[in-house]
Every structure is written in structure tokens, then in C-alpha cells.
Design an enzyme around this catalytic site. Structure first.
Site, PDB file in Angstrom:
ATOM      1  N   GLY A   1       7.350 -29.913  43.969  1.00  0.00           N
ATOM      2  CA  GLY A   1       8.076 -31.112  43.566  1.00  0.00           C
ATOM      3  C   GLY A   1       7.782 -32.293  44.460  1.00  0.00           C
ATOM      4  O   GLY A   1       7.585 -33.422  43.993  1.00  0.00           O
TER       5      GLY A   1
ATOM      6  N   THR B   1       5.870 -24.377  51.249  1.00  0.00           N
ATOM      7  CA  THR B   1       6.747 -23.583  50.405  1.00  0.00           C
ATOM      8  C   THR B   1       6.821 -22.191  50.984  1.00  0.00           C
ATOM      9  O   THR B   1       5.804 -21.500  51.097  1.00  0.00           O
ATOM     10  CB  THR B   1       6.289 -23.531  48.939  1.00  0.00           C
ATOM     11  OG1 THR B   1       6.977 -22.474  48.269  1.00  0.00           O
ATOM     12  CG2 THR B   1       4.795 -23.311  48.819  1.00  0.00           C
ATOM     13  N   ILE B   2       7.997 -21.798  51.369  1.00  0.00           N
ATOM     14  CA  ILE B   2       8.182 -20.488  51.975  1.00  0.00           C
ATOM     15  C   ILE B   2       7.884 -19.390  50.964  1.00  0.00           C
ATOM     16  O   ILE B   2       7.540 -18.263  51.330  1.00  0.00           O
ATOM     17  CB  ILE B   2       9.619 -20.379  52.528  1.00  0.00           C
ATOM     18  CG1 ILE B   2       9.693 -19.334  53.649  1.00  0.00           C
ATOM     19  CG2 ILE B   2      10.618 -20.114  51.423  1.00  0.00           C
ATOM     20  CD1 ILE B   2      11.002 -19.373  54.412  1.00  0.00           C
ATOM     21  N   ASP B   3       7.971 -19.727  49.655  1.00  0.00           N
ATOM     22  CA  ASP B   3       7.723 -18.747  48.590  1.00  0.00           C
ATOM     23  C   ASP B   3       6.242 -18.450  48.391  1.00  0.00           C
ATOM     24  O   ASP B   3       5.890 -17.531  47.655  1.00  0.00           O
ATOM     25  CB  ASP B   3       8.290 -19.246  47.257  1.00  0.00           C
ATOM     26  CG  ASP B   3       9.804 -19.327  47.255  1.00  0.00           C
ATOM     27  OD1 ASP B   3      10.421 -18.811  48.202  1.00  0.00           O
ATOM     28  OD2 ASP B   3      10.367 -19.912  46.317  1.00  0.00           O
TER      29      ASP B   3
ATOM     30  N   MET C   1      13.884 -14.637  49.256  1.00  0.00           N
ATOM     31  CA  MET C   1      13.526 -15.847  48.529  1.00  0.00           C
ATOM     32  C   MET C   1      12.369 -15.586  47.559  1.00  0.00           C
ATOM     33  O   MET C   1      11.570 -14.688  47.776  1.00  0.00           O
ATOM     34  CB  MET C   1      13.161 -16.949  49.513  1.00  0.00           C
ATOM     35  CG  MET C   1      14.349 -17.485  50.278  1.00  0.00           C
ATOM     36  SD  MET C   1      13.874 -18.217  51.856  1.00  0.00           S
ATOM     37  CE  MET C   1      13.403 -16.778  52.760  1.00  0.00           C
TER      38      MET C   1
ATOM     39  N   ARG D   1      11.841 -17.960  43.857  1.00  0.00           N
ATOM     40  CA  ARG D   1      12.424 -18.428  42.595  1.00  0.00           C
ATOM     41  C   ARG D   1      11.599 -17.960  41.398  1.00  0.00           C
ATOM     42  O   ARG D   1      12.112 -17.362  40.471  1.00  0.00           O
ATOM     43  CB  ARG D   1      12.501 -19.966  42.577  1.00  0.00           C
ATOM     44  CG  ARG D   1      13.438 -20.569  43.596  1.00  0.00           C
ATOM     45  CD  ARG D   1      13.472 -22.089  43.428  1.00  0.00           C
ATOM     46  NE  ARG D   1      13.859 -22.450  42.087  1.00  0.00           N
ATOM     47  CZ  ARG D   1      15.130 -22.570  41.678  1.00  0.00           C
ATOM     48  NH1 ARG D   1      16.114 -22.345  42.518  1.00  0.00           N
ATOM     49  NH2 ARG D   1      15.401 -22.909  40.436  1.00  0.00           N
TER      50      ARG D   1
ATOM     51  N   TYR E   1      19.157 -18.031  54.508  1.00  0.00           N
ATOM     52  CA  TYR E   1      19.254 -19.192  55.385  1.00  0.00           C
ATOM     53  C   TYR E   1      18.881 -18.862  56.829  1.00  0.00           C
ATOM     54  O   TYR E   1      18.444 -19.738  57.580  1.00  0.00           O
ATOM     55  CB  TYR E   1      20.655 -19.795  55.292  1.00  0.00           C
ATOM     56  CG  TYR E   1      20.899 -20.415  53.930  1.00  0.00           C
ATOM     57  CD1 TYR E   1      20.297 -21.616  53.581  1.00  0.00           C
ATOM     58  CD2 TYR E   1      21.681 -19.770  52.985  1.00  0.00           C
ATOM     59  CE1 TYR E   1      20.489 -22.166  52.324  1.00  0.00           C
ATOM     60  CE2 TYR E   1      21.877 -20.316  51.732  1.00  0.00           C
ATOM     61  CZ  TYR E   1      21.274 -21.517  51.404  1.00  0.00           C
ATOM     62  OH  TYR E   1      21.450 -22.054  50.152  1.00  0.00           O
TER      63      TYR E   1
END
Length: 532
Positions: free
Chosen positions: A275, A302-304, A347, A349, A455
């Protein structure tokens, strides 16, 4: 000009989903020999498309003997990175002030002639390229195959090599560089900020500022620029979080560019995910439209690990490592209890890279659930039935689930966050509740523990592996800006550092290929069956 949130949403194109019938297609069960030639060719195209992160091009006629040359030419045009001379053909270049053999400080004396050491061979030639894909698949049915055509023809795909250039397009004393961090927290943000500042100073830049709280900092009057220097950032990498703060969304693109113009910024370094990069590309386009000589360079965060075309993004290795603590805690809790079941939600998404790698690394996971692989909770082949088997066979079980997995089981909402992402339901809590209900109904005693370390992982500082990645990404971002490139992002591809045009990396999120060798390795480690 629209605000950043719509710009972000419009660029986050998710891969098309197939219907349940198509989901039942198993690559290993396709019988080519029973199909007529035309149908067989179409089926191979479908399989190639399903087993690849890339969309098979629709505009290529594979019956054309020159299709391969045309495709390579089209690919080269798509991955050509924007340069300042595209808008300003007469832009003046200068010998680079980045030379590790000469440490003379850049002063006003160099206004007409910059120091350069012609004998230093540390510069990258503009024609240097890195091969995007290195495996020559012989068949679309090979594990993880990424094919262009039904015959898996080898096609060379080259991208631009990152690094310092001998010629630059900015005078260091005229540069005002700004750095922003957007989106959520991620281990390594401060490492990237630190290295951008240090590299800018090596070039001779004196005006370096941080924009607080992402794009929001361009519009809020009560958020002042933060002056940055090596002294300010020297030890910032020893802490997690972001020195500059983070936020999602932001003002209109036109308002951001107005602010950039008013502040006299001509280099903008944007650290963020898909984004954020969509916003950076919109800023780049608006600057070009206004004929502003501004270099906009992204650093993928992006940690993903869900950004296309890249080996990995910073923060991912740290997330996998930190997840081991949560998994080990869940294992100890489950192993120490009578019929203990541990659940760890990580995590991810739209992609299950963290869950997959963390499960593989720990060796303590019995069931790994990710968004890319559908599953049933109930039924003879469901997760709950397998849990019953695990309790009978070994007395305990540990589940690792990505946050985006199993969303079909949860009540849908239309809620969106500031970046335009759908707000997910809590699959971890849902699985916990379903497990308790199921075993209560069959009158089996269980002890279920649920851990969500999200977190804690986001806020920790980067490990050694990620620090190295952050250091090189930060350096190459500055090299790219001084070389006159804009609308680009820097990443690692086949262990080499490269520049990509931003639109190519934000077209859709990178996802785990269920037919990849890495997912197969994860399944081998967990021993889990197919839950459909």
C-alpha cells in the site's frame, strides 16, 4: 487527485480465486494422455497458471515462432526503470561523490567539479542485469513450476542490478532528502533509516529530514520535520519500532506533492509495504506530471514477506525467529498437560510465509494452517478429527495458524483499516472455541492454550540477518536516487540486489504456492494430512 487510501486499494489486486470445482484439480492427477490435443494444451495452461505466482500472458500467440523474442522484449520494457532523463532529456550528470577510496568531504569548492577516482572499480554499469528466475522447469507439473507457455520454454527475464553509479544526477549540496516510514511496525525500520542517512552523508548530503508518522506528516501542521544526521541515528538500530513513527493512510497525493514542493525536497525515501509503495508510485507520477526533478525510491517493508518478485523482505527472518519462542511455549504447555493442545497465531493476512517457515524451523508443529491452502475443521478429514488422532497417538498437539487462514469460517464485515485492508476476524480464537466445543461433545478432556505474539514480534529489534539486509537495502536506495532513478524500489532477487519499477511489485501480493517445494517440506515436517 484521490487520497492515498483509494490509491492503495486500487493497487492491491488479489489473485483471482477459483471455484470449488477448480480447487479440486490436482496437478499430479491430470491425465494428459486421455485428453485431445487442444484440450490438453488448455489444461496445461491452467495448471501452469495455478502453480505460478505469475499470470500467463493473454496477448502472446504461442504459435508465432518469434513469441519468445517478443515476450522477452515486452518484459524488458515492463521492467525498465524510470529515469530522470525520461522527463528531462538534457539533465546534467556529475561524477559520483561516492568513492570508498577517496574520503575528501564534499564542500562548496566542488560545485563545478566533484572528486572522482577513475581507478576505483566499485561502480555498477547501467547495463548490468540480474536473472529473475534461475530454474529451468521441464514441465508445468514440476513442483513450484513457473511457466510462460504450456511447454515451459526457458525464457530469460533480466532486471536491473542495484548499486552506485559512476554518474549521478544530483549535486549533494543541493539535495534535501526526506525519509518516511508507513504502515505497521516491523523489525529493521530503524536499521534502514540509519543506513539511508549514513549513505547520504557519504555522498555529501547535508539536508536530511525525517517526516513523522508516515504520509500523515506531510499534511499535519503540528508534526515538524525531524533533522537527521549520523549522530542522531548512530545507535537507533539497537531499538525496535521506528524513530520517525508510523501511520496508515494519509492526505491526497496532490497535497503531499504540494508539501514536497514547498519544503524543497528532491529525494524521498519511502519505507513500507504494498500500500505504501502504491502511494509512492502515485507521488512519483504526480511529480513527473508537474515536471519536478524529484527521486522517489521505495524500500519494501512487510513482515509477511508478501511482496512480489523478491527473495524476502526485511523483518521476515526476525519474525520467524521470534515466533520460535511462542511456538516453544505452546509446545511446553501442551506437552506438560493431559491432552494438551497449543495454538499459536502468527502474522500473514494473505500469505502464510511466516507460519510456514516458523513451523518448519521449530519442528514442534503438528498442524500448520495458511490462507493459501483451504481446510475443513469438521468432518472425517477435518482438523478436529486429526487433533483427536494426535491426542490418542502422542497425547498432545500444537497448531500454528496464519491470521488470514480460514476466514470463510468467520462472520464477514465490511470494515477496512486506514490502508484499505479488510479487517480480519480472529481465526485463532475461533479455532480455540471449536476445539473446546468438539472435544466436550465427544466427552474427551483437553487443555487448550492460545498464544498470539503478533505485537511482541512486530516491536522487537531486527536480528543479524535482517540487519544486513536492511543495511544493503538502505545503501542501494540512496545509490538509486543519486543515479537519477525514480518510481523504483530496491529488493533482493536470487541473492543479488536489484531495482524494480514499483508497479511490477505491487500488482498483487506474493503468496505461498501450495505446490512449491517449501510447502511440501513443511507438510513433511508436520506430518499433517489434506484437510479437505
Amino acid at each position: 487527485m484521490e487520497s492515498l487510501s483509494p490509491a492503495i486499494r486500487s493497487n492491491r489486486i488479489r489473485p483471482s480465486t477459483t471455484n470449488s470445482g477448480e480447487n479440486e484439480l490436482l496437478i499430479s492427477s491430470v491425465k494428459w494422455i486421455k485428453l485431445p490435443p487442444v484440450a490438453r494444451r488448455k489444461m496445461r495452461m491452467r495448471v501452469a497458471a495455478q502453480s505460478s505466482n505469475f499470470v500467463v500472458p493473454n496477448n502472446i500467440n504461442f504459435s508465432d515462432p518469434d513469441w519468445k523474442v517478443k515476450y522477452e522484449r515486452e518484459f524488458e520494457a515492463r521492467f525498465n526503470i524510470p529515469h530522470i532523463t525520461d522527463v528531462f532529456p538534457d539533465a546534467v550528470s556529475y561524477p559520483s561523490t561516492f568513492c570508498l577510496k577517496m574520503r575528501t568531504p564534499v564542500t562548496e569548492d566542488f560545485a563545478q567539479g566533484y572528486p572522482s577516482d577513475e581507478e576505483w572499480h566499485g561502480y555498477i554499469n547501467n547495463n548490468d542485469r540480474v536473472l529473475l528466475k534461475t530454474i529451468n522447469y521441464s514441465s508445468p507439473t514440476s513442483a513450484g513450476a513457473e511457466c510462460i507457455d504450456p511447454d515451459c520454454t526457458w525464457v530469460e527475464q533480466w532486471v536491473h542490478r542495484a548499486g552506485p553509479r559512476e554518474k549521478t544526477y544530483f549535486k549533494p549540496e543541493e539535495v534535501k532528502a526526506a525519509i518516511i516510514t508507513c504502515g505497521g511496525l516491523c523489525p529493521g525500520l530503524n536499521d534502514v533509516i540509519r543506513q539511508i542517512v549514513i549513505t547520504l552523508e557519504i555522498y555529501g548530503v547535508k539536508q536530511i529530514v525525517g517526516i513523522p508518522f508516515g504520509y500523515r506528516g506531510f499534511s499535519s501542521d503540528d508534526l515538524a520535520e525531524m533533522p537527521l544526521s549520523r549522530k542522531v541515528v548512530q545507535n537507533v538500530h539497537l531499538s525496535g519500532g521506528s524513530l520517525l513513527g508510523v501511520s496508515r493512510g494519509g492526505p491526497k497525493v496532490s497535497d503531499i506533492v504540494d508539501s514536497i514542493q514547498e519544503r524543497g525536497i528532491n529525494m524521498l525515501f519511502v519505507i513500507g509495504g504494498n500500500g505504501t509503495h502504491a502511494g509512492a508510485n502515485a507521488i512519483h507520477d504526480e511529480c513527473r506530471r508537474r515536471r519536478m526533478q524529484v527521486a522517489v525510491v521505495g524500500v519494501p517493508k512487510t513482515i509477511d514477506n508478501d511482496i512480489m518478485l523478491m527473495d524476502k523482505t526485511f523483518g521476515f527472518d526476525t519474525a520467524v525467529e521470534e515466533a520460535q519462542r511462542a511456538i516453544n511455549s505452546a509446545y511446553i504447555e501442551a506437552h506438560s498437560a493431559y491432552h494438551g493442545i497449543g495454538i499459536v497465531k502468527l502474522m500473514g493476512r494473505s500469505s502464510g510465509f511466516i507460519a510456514m517457515h516458523a513451523s518448519l524451523a521449530s519442528g514442534q508443529i503438528d498442524i500448520c494452517l495458511i490462507p493459501e491452502v483451504p481446510f475443513n475443521l469438521h468432518g472425517p478429514h477435518g482438523v478436529l478429527q486429526h487433533l483427536k488422532y494426535l491426542l490418542e497417538a502422542k497425547g498432545s498437539a500444537v497448531i500454528c495458524v496464519a491470521e488470514g487462514a480460514g476466514q470463510d469460517f468467520l462472520e464477514k464485515t465490511n470494515a477496512k483499516d486506514a490502508s484499505g485492508n479488510a479487517v480480519l476476524g480472529d481465526i485463532g480464537v475461533h479455532i480455540q472455541q471449536q476445539i473446546k466445543k468438539y472435544f466436550k461433545e465427544i466427552e474427551v478432556t483437553t487443555d487448550v492454550k492460545y498464544i498470539d505474539p503478533t505485537y511482541m514480534i512486530r516491536a522487537c529489534r531486527a536480528n543479524a540477518s535482517d540487519r544486513i539486509l536492511c543495511t544493503v537495502l538502505g545503501q542501494n536506495a540512496v545509490h538509486g536516487a543519486f543515479a537519477g532513478y525514480s518510481g523504483i524500489t530496491v529488493g533482493i532477487c536470487n541473492t543479488h540486489y536489484v531495482y524494480f519499477p514499483i508497479p511490477e511489485v505491487i500488482a498483487q501480493p506474493k503468496i505461498v504456492d501450495p505446490n512449491s517445494r517449501m510447502w511440501h517440506r513443511c507438510l513433511t515436517s508436520t506430518g499433517q494430512p489434506d484437510f479437505l
